[in-house]
Design a protein around this motif. Sequence first.
Motif, PDB file in Angstrom:
ATOM      1  N   PHE A   1      -3.558   3.835  -0.186  1.00  0.00           N
ATOM      2  CA  PHE A   1      -4.885   3.380   0.225  1.00  0.00           C
ATOM      3  C   PHE A   1      -5.748   3.082  -1.000  1.00  0.00           C
ATOM      4  CE2 PHE A   1      -4.952   5.842   4.553  1.00  0.00           C
ATOM      5  CZ  PHE A   1      -3.874   5.095   4.976  1.00  0.00           C
ATOM      6  N   ASN A   2      -5.670   3.946  -2.014  1.00  0.00           N
ATOM      7  CA  ASN A   2      -6.499   3.751  -3.210  1.00  0.00           C
ATOM      8  C   ASN A   2      -6.108   2.493  -3.983  1.00  0.00           C
ATOM      9  OD1 ASN A   2      -8.067   5.994  -2.724  1.00  0.00           O
ATOM     10  ND2 ASN A   2      -6.880   7.354  -4.047  1.00  0.00           N
ATOM     11  N   GLN A   3      -4.829   2.157  -3.976  1.00  0.00           N
ATOM     12  CA  GLN A   3      -4.410   0.917  -4.629  1.00  0.00           C
ATOM     13  C   GLN A   3      -5.030  -0.297  -3.931  1.00  0.00           C
ATOM     14  OE1 GLN A   3      -0.135   1.836  -4.424  1.00  0.00           O
ATOM     15  NE2 GLN A   3      -0.008   1.456  -6.628  1.00  0.00           N
ATOM     16  N   VAL A   4      -5.146  -0.213  -2.624  1.00  0.00           N
ATOM     17  CA  VAL A   4      -5.768  -1.306  -1.873  1.00  0.00           C
ATOM     18  C   VAL A   4      -7.251  -1.389  -2.180  1.00  0.00           C
ATOM     19  CG1 VAL A   4      -6.233  -2.275   0.409  1.00  0.00           C
ATOM     20  CG2 VAL A   4      -4.066  -1.098  -0.024  1.00  0.00           C
ATOM     21  N   THR A   5      -7.949  -0.251  -2.113  1.00  0.00           N
ATOM     22  CA  THR A   5      -9.403  -0.269  -2.341  1.00  0.00           C
ATOM     23  C   THR A   5      -9.748  -0.680  -3.773  1.00  0.00           C
ATOM     24  OG1 THR A   5      -9.353   2.118  -2.808  1.00  0.00           O
ATOM     25  CG2 THR A   5      -9.883   1.450  -0.560  1.00  0.00           C
ATOM     26  N   GLY A   6      -8.791  -0.509  -4.685  1.00  0.00           N
ATOM     27  CA  GLY A   6      -9.033  -0.910  -6.071  1.00  0.00           C
ATOM     28  C   GLY A   6      -8.730  -2.373  -6.355  1.00  0.00           C
ATOM     29  N   ALA A   7      -8.184  -3.075  -5.375  1.00  0.00           N
ATOM     30  CA  ALA A   7      -7.829  -4.492  -5.559  1.00  0.00           C
ATOM     31  C   ALA A   7      -9.051  -5.385  -5.351  1.00  0.00           C
ATOM     32  CB  ALA A   7      -6.727  -4.877  -4.582  1.00  0.00           C
ATOM     33  N   SER A   8      -8.923  -6.634  -5.770  1.00  0.00           N
ATOM     34  CA  SER A   8      -9.981  -7.616  -5.512  1.00  0.00           C
ATOM     35  C   SER A   8      -9.804  -8.184  -4.105  1.00  0.00           C
ATOM     36  CB  SER A   8      -9.928  -8.738  -6.550  1.00  0.00           C
ATOM     37  OG  SER A   8      -8.641  -9.347  -6.557  1.00  0.00           O
ATOM     38  N   ASN A   9     -10.779  -8.966  -3.661  1.00  0.00           N
ATOM     39  CA  ASN A   9     -10.765  -9.491  -2.295  1.00  0.00           C
ATOM     40  C   ASN A   9     -10.204 -10.900  -2.226  1.00  0.00           C
ATOM     41  OD1 ASN A   9     -12.720  -7.261  -2.354  1.00  0.00           O
ATOM     42  ND2 ASN A   9     -13.134  -7.814  -0.240  1.00  0.00           N
ATOM     43  N   LYS A  10      -9.564 -11.189  -1.109  1.00  0.00           N
ATOM     44  CA  LYS A  10      -9.123 -12.544  -0.810  1.00  0.00           C
ATOM     45  C   LYS A  10      -9.436 -12.810   0.657  1.00  0.00           C
ATOM     46  CE  LYS A  10      -5.070 -15.606  -0.720  1.00  0.00           C
ATOM     47  NZ  LYS A  10      -3.592 -15.686  -0.919  1.00  0.00           N
ATOM     48  N   GLN A  11     -10.377 -13.696   0.902  1.00  0.00           N
ATOM     49  CA  GLN A  11     -10.835 -13.939   2.269  1.00  0.00           C
ATOM     50  C   GLN A  11      -9.752 -14.609   3.117  1.00  0.00           C
ATOM     51  OE1 GLN A  11     -14.565 -16.076   2.097  1.00  0.00           O
ATOM     52  NE2 GLN A  11     -15.726 -14.212   1.694  1.00  0.00           N
ATOM     53  N   PHE A  12      -9.858 -14.406   4.412  1.00  0.00           N
ATOM     54  CA  PHE A  12      -8.949 -15.025   5.368  1.00  0.00           C
ATOM     55  C   PHE A  12      -9.742 -15.352   6.624  1.00  0.00           C
ATOM     56  CE2 PHE A  12      -8.969 -10.502   6.110  1.00  0.00           C
ATOM     57  CZ  PHE A  12      -9.002 -10.377   7.484  1.00  0.00           C
ATOM     58  N   GLN A  13      -9.172 -16.142   7.492  1.00  0.00           N
ATOM     59  CA  GLN A  13      -9.836 -16.523   8.736  1.00  0.00           C
ATOM     60  C   GLN A  13      -9.720 -15.390   9.753  1.00  0.00           C
ATOM     61  OE1 GLN A  13     -11.584 -19.444   9.368  1.00  0.00           O
ATOM     62  NE2 GLN A  13     -12.182 -18.391  11.251  1.00  0.00           N
ATOM     63  N   ILE A  14     -10.851 -14.820  10.123  1.00  0.00           N
ATOM     64  CA  ILE A  14     -10.857 -13.733  11.109  1.00  0.00           C
ATOM     65  C   ILE A  14     -10.792 -14.341  12.511  1.00  0.00           C
ATOM     66  CG2 ILE A  14     -12.190 -11.809  12.074  1.00  0.00           C
ATOM     67  CD1 ILE A  14     -13.424 -11.467   9.273  1.00  0.00           C
ATOM     68  N   ASP A  15      -9.828 -13.904  13.291  1.00  0.00           N
ATOM     69  CA  ASP A  15      -9.669 -14.442  14.650  1.00  0.00           C
ATOM     70  C   ASP A  15     -10.760 -13.911  15.570  1.00  0.00           C
ATOM     71  OD1 ASP A  15      -7.357 -15.849  13.977  1.00  0.00           O
ATOM     72  OD2 ASP A  15      -6.068 -14.107  14.368  1.00  0.00           O
ATOM     73  N   ALA A  16     -11.437 -14.817  16.257  1.00  0.00           N
ATOM     74  CA  ALA A  16     -12.473 -14.420  17.215  1.00  0.00           C
ATOM     75  C   ALA A  16     -11.851 -13.928  18.513  1.00  0.00           C
ATOM     76  CB  ALA A  16     -13.411 -15.591  17.503  1.00  0.00           C
ATOM     77  N   GLU A  17     -10.628 -14.388  18.809  1.00  0.00           N
ATOM     78  CA  GLU A  17      -9.935 -13.969  20.028  1.00  0.00           C
ATOM     79  C   GLU A  17      -8.523 -13.510  19.684  1.00  0.00           C
ATOM     80  OE1 GLU A  17     -10.218 -17.530  22.441  1.00  0.00           O
ATOM     81  OE2 GLU A  17     -11.780 -16.590  23.652  1.00  0.00           O
ATOM     82  N   TRP A  18      -8.028 -12.561  20.480  1.00  0.00           N
ATOM     83  CA  TRP A  18      -6.675 -12.037  20.291  1.00  0.00           C
ATOM     84  C   TRP A  18      -5.855 -12.271  21.555  1.00  0.00           C
ATOM     85  CZ3 TRP A  18      -8.005  -6.451  18.141  1.00  0.00           C
ATOM     86  CH2 TRP A  18      -8.520  -6.571  16.848  1.00  0.00           C
TER      87      TRP A  18
END
Length: 472
Positions: free
Chosen positions: A118-135
């Motif tokens: 988890f800490n390796q993830v929180t220490g990474a930078s961000n890369k945006q993606f398309q959030i689905d409005a519907e599932w």
Amino acid sequence: MYPNLLVKRASLTPNRLAIIFEDQQWTFSQLQQEAIDFAEKLHKLGVNKGMRIAILASSSPQLVTVLHGCMQLGCELVMLNERLTEDELIYQLNDSQSDVLLVDRLDRSLMYGNRISFNQVTGASNKQFQIDAEWPKDRTITIMYTSGTTGKPKGVRQTLENHVMSAMGSALNLGVQPNDCWLCAMPLFHISGFSILMRSVLYGMTVSLHTKFDANKSIEEILNGTVTRMSVVAVTLERLISVLEERNQTFPDTFQSMLVGGGPVPLHYLERAIKCKIPVLQTYGMTETSSQTTTLSSEDAIRKLGSAGKPLFFAEIRISGKKEIGEICIKGPHVTKGYIGAASSKDPQDDGWLHTGDMGYIDDEGYLYVVDRRSDLIISGGENIYPAEVEQAIVKHSAVKEAGVTGIQDEKWGHVPIAFVVLKSEVTEEELKSFMKPQLATYKQPVRYYFIEELPRNASNKILRRKLHEYL
């Protein structure tokens, strides 16, 4: 299609409390922000929509964020039981063909492919993606492995529709109050724990999260009026009752319901719970049904003591077989559509019904009574003996805390029952035998009693009766 659950909830009630943990709080808006932030960092590390992510972690607010983050990214969650051995976990990782293993801390010894903390993830930078409005309704949200009480564990696929319809069935039964707060001491990797998170976003309900069950802490929170509902199993219910009895206390009217699942509950526990003013609602469900299938309503709690209630609104049940007691079968939109891995060829809904392997009966008013697991049945001289019935009789003794019953081979009768007992105070084997004589037929009487420190249980606190033989 259903709306993106967390995004929809955060838009409806952004400032309502989602999670309470010790002295910390998160609103639904804050939970959404943290979940999307985690998802973007995970995406930067190469995790994409449709991947299967195995998660090995203790219950914590960070795990709640991780679960919601992975769902936002469109991943399937393989929920690993942290109480399993390394060999058992490796089997499930290989069987599920997980793309990534997420762990809450690096000191966990389990090694597998692409392993990220988890800490390796929180220490990474961000890369945006398309959030689905519907599932999509048939989207796989979680994969949970059965407890493996009979043979190899099977990977159960739980869809969005399974989770939503399970939560809606529960809501129609219990009702939803604006001040509802569910104390979650069940592990989040288990369907009982995860289903509470699903109810939270669907109802707009607060979850008071506990890393592990603590009877004293749970009782204090309930007595303070913070918590209105809680899920337990028989062994944790007994611990709550014992503490209340020691303190000579009862639950306040602010507490609405305590759902008890994970197997038949000894009637003696239920009788003691009534005296402590614990509004116990027995339930029946399993991994394949995304939590509850039947629940006993509060108005029937005393009249139908020992029953697991009637089916929830969208569920159906029937008993397979010609005799009064038979296999419980279930149908409804909360039932899994199938398994993965080695069990993928098995059809969970033979003839349109899920055959549970549990034995029970339905009374003339439509109430279900769960007797026992078919695999735990003891046949002695042609007579059926249900271990749960014998266990319920044993725990009525004031010196007994818990009991587990299994069968051993016998030249004359085929099999005979033996009992393993955890004590609260001293008692002899002969005293227990005398106590049991008037309670059960002779053929149901355990031929031997063994006194042990604790019963073998799985992560759901179900007794593993097949492991009792190892104590011999």
